[in-house]
Design an enzyme around this catalytic site. Sequence first.
Site, PDB file in Angstrom:
ATOM      1  N   SER A 104      13.628 -33.965  20.523  1.00 35.31           N
ATOM      2  CA  SER A 104      12.999 -34.499  19.316  1.00 35.31           C
ATOM      3  C   SER A 104      12.096 -33.452  18.665  1.00 35.31           C
ATOM      4  O   SER A 104      11.601 -32.537  19.333  1.00 35.31           O
ATOM      5  CB  SER A 104      12.170 -35.731  19.662  1.00 35.31           C
ATOM      6  OG  SER A 104      12.988 -36.712  20.225  1.00 35.31           O
TER       7      SER A 104
HETATM    8  C1  LIG Z   1      16.098 -38.124  21.054  1.00 41.37           C
HETATM    9  S1  LIG Z   1      16.842 -38.010  22.621  1.00 41.37           S
HETATM   10  C2  LIG Z   1      15.466 -37.937  23.725  1.00 41.37           C
HETATM   11  C3  LIG Z   1      14.571 -36.773  23.510  1.00 41.37           C
HETATM   12  C4  LIG Z   1      13.643 -36.506  24.655  1.00 41.37           C
HETATM   13  N1  LIG Z   1      12.748 -37.615  24.933  1.00 41.37           N
HETATM   14  C5  LIG Z   1      12.858 -35.224  24.485  1.00 41.37           C
HETATM   15  O1  LIG Z   1      12.178 -34.877  25.433  1.00 41.37           O
HETATM   16  O2  LIG Z   1      12.933 -34.562  23.453  1.00 41.37           O
HETATM   17  C6  LIG Z   1      17.407 -39.652  22.889  1.00 41.37           C
HETATM   18  C7  LIG Z   1      18.051 -39.867  24.238  1.00 41.37           C
HETATM   19  O3  LIG Z   1      18.198 -41.260  24.449  1.00 41.37           O
HETATM   20  C8  LIG Z   1      19.295 -41.425  25.302  1.00 41.37           C
HETATM   21  N2  LIG Z   1      19.685 -42.824  25.285  1.00 41.37           N
HETATM   22  C9  LIG Z   1      20.368 -43.503  24.323  1.00 41.37           C
HETATM   23  N3  LIG Z   1      20.537 -44.777  24.688  1.00 41.37           N
HETATM   24  C10 LIG Z   1      19.949 -44.921  25.903  1.00 41.37           C
HETATM   25  C11 LIG Z   1      19.775 -46.021  26.791  1.00 41.37           C
HETATM   26  N4  LIG Z   1      20.271 -47.222  26.520  1.00 41.37           N
HETATM   27  N5  LIG Z   1      19.117 -45.801  27.945  1.00 41.37           N
HETATM   28  C12 LIG Z   1      18.621 -44.583  28.252  1.00 41.37           C
HETATM   29  N6  LIG Z   1      18.758 -43.511  27.442  1.00 41.37           N
HETATM   30  C13 LIG Z   1      19.402 -43.683  26.281  1.00 41.37           C
HETATM   31  C14 LIG Z   1      20.319 -40.453  24.759  1.00 41.37           C
HETATM   32  O4  LIG Z   1      21.299 -40.141  25.736  1.00 41.37           O
HETATM   33  C15 LIG Z   1      19.428 -39.267  24.386  1.00 41.37           C
HETATM   34  O5  LIG Z   1      19.428 -38.311  25.392  1.00 41.37           O
END
Ligand SMILES: C[S@@+](CC[C@H](N)C(=O)[O-])C[C@H]1O[C@@H](n2cnc3c(N)ncnc32)[C@H](O)[C@@H]1O
Length: 402
Positions: free
Chosen positions: A77
């Site tokens: 992000s």
């Molecule tokens: C924007 S990224 C996370 C960025 C991260 N927090 C960072 O350190 O920059 C969003 C993440 O959410 C995960 N995701 C989407 N749906 C999810 C779910 N139901 N449970 C867990 N993770 C999920 C995706 O695989 C993705 O890796």
Amino acid sequence: MTAPDDSAVRNADRLRADMVRALLDQDAITSESVTAAFAAVPRHRFAPEAPLDLVYDLHSTVPVKKDAHGLDTSVMSAAHLQGVMLEQAGIRPGMNVLEIGSGGYNAALIQELVGGAGEVTTVDIDRDVIDRARRCLDDAGYGQVKTVLADGESGAADGAPYDRIIVTAAAWDIAPAWISGLAGEGRLVVPLTVRGTTRSIAFDRDGESLLGRSYRLARFVPMQGQGAAKEERTVLLRDGVVVQSDDDRVRLNAPALNRALDTPRLLRWSQAAYDLPDELELYLTLNLPSTARLHASRNIVDSGLVEASTLLGVPALVSEDSIAYRTRRENDDTGGFESGVVAHGPQAEALARQYVELLQTWAHHHRRRGAAEIRYLPGPAQGALPRGMVPKRHGVVAVTWH
Ligand SMILES: C[S@@+](CC[C@H](N)C(=O)[O-])C[C@H]1O[C@@H](n2cnc3c(N)ncnc32)[C@H](O)[C@@H]1O
């Protein structure tokens, strides 16, 4: 002679110091603790394959994984948004924190905030992402962060109760497990999509319900798995023009609405100020009686068919055969902007009148930052909901204005 490695490290350190200064200048971060965390964690160690200037750009995400259509399913992000959300979360030393949606970097920032006495668990639904996060965390010296492969919709019951839960994918609803997994004084920070727009909302527990403390516009990759959004309808009117709605009471009659766009436009000015677009948009989308979002592409806007306000999507009031949406013009007297309405179709006059009244009510009574109070009431919606209330799968979002 200096080894190349040393100069690369010095370059990254300099870029990180610049990033922290810019985050402070832009008020994304305000507290000493969050500032210290951003200064301490080497962001580039969580995106080793990406160019340093991209990694340390405040407003850029760094791609991690895409789907078969080339759309991002995981990114690191943008630092600006991470800073805003960590300030919203108010994390203190010793806390137990769950992050849903992983990558490693944000979890490392949280570990800095909770310190040695605190605990951090980060969950991702994607094996590639969680394995990569584990490697990066170990490599950067954050081996104590727990990584879990799971659908975050179910929370992470083993480590509950959590003082803070931070969701980092756009959620269409609040999963019951997030509420039950919160400690009594716990706080949930979640990018919640309401009527097509996502805002990071910091919710505190208030008995059985949640009370929003602050809300900020946010863009995130969508939640996958059990909690994925299924309710959003997107209807193509013509190439480059779509309307969207997640309200099943709103009928989107594509041929009739498309015909309406070819009828002469009706333009009505409100004599009310236009600013704070994110606040106005929240008010409009929750108070327009039959609301959708109208989006148009640049070439359609350039053709003169619709106004530029449609480029990012604009709240629209729709009927069976007519549509009205917001526009603006410069106000020579005040130096700011005045809001107005463009309407098309047989009911253009009536829709424009309703829309203008809302623009005036907002400008006269609610035109300030943080005027809305957002609550989440778990449980099924009871009967027909009044304006300001949006039914979700597991509860109701209720917004009031003061
Ligand atoms: C924007 S990224 C996370 C960025 C991260 N927090 C960072 O350190 O920059 C969003 C993440 O959410 C995960 N995701 C989407 N749906 C999810 C779910 N139901 N449970 C867990 N993770 C999920 C995706 O695989 C993705 O890796």
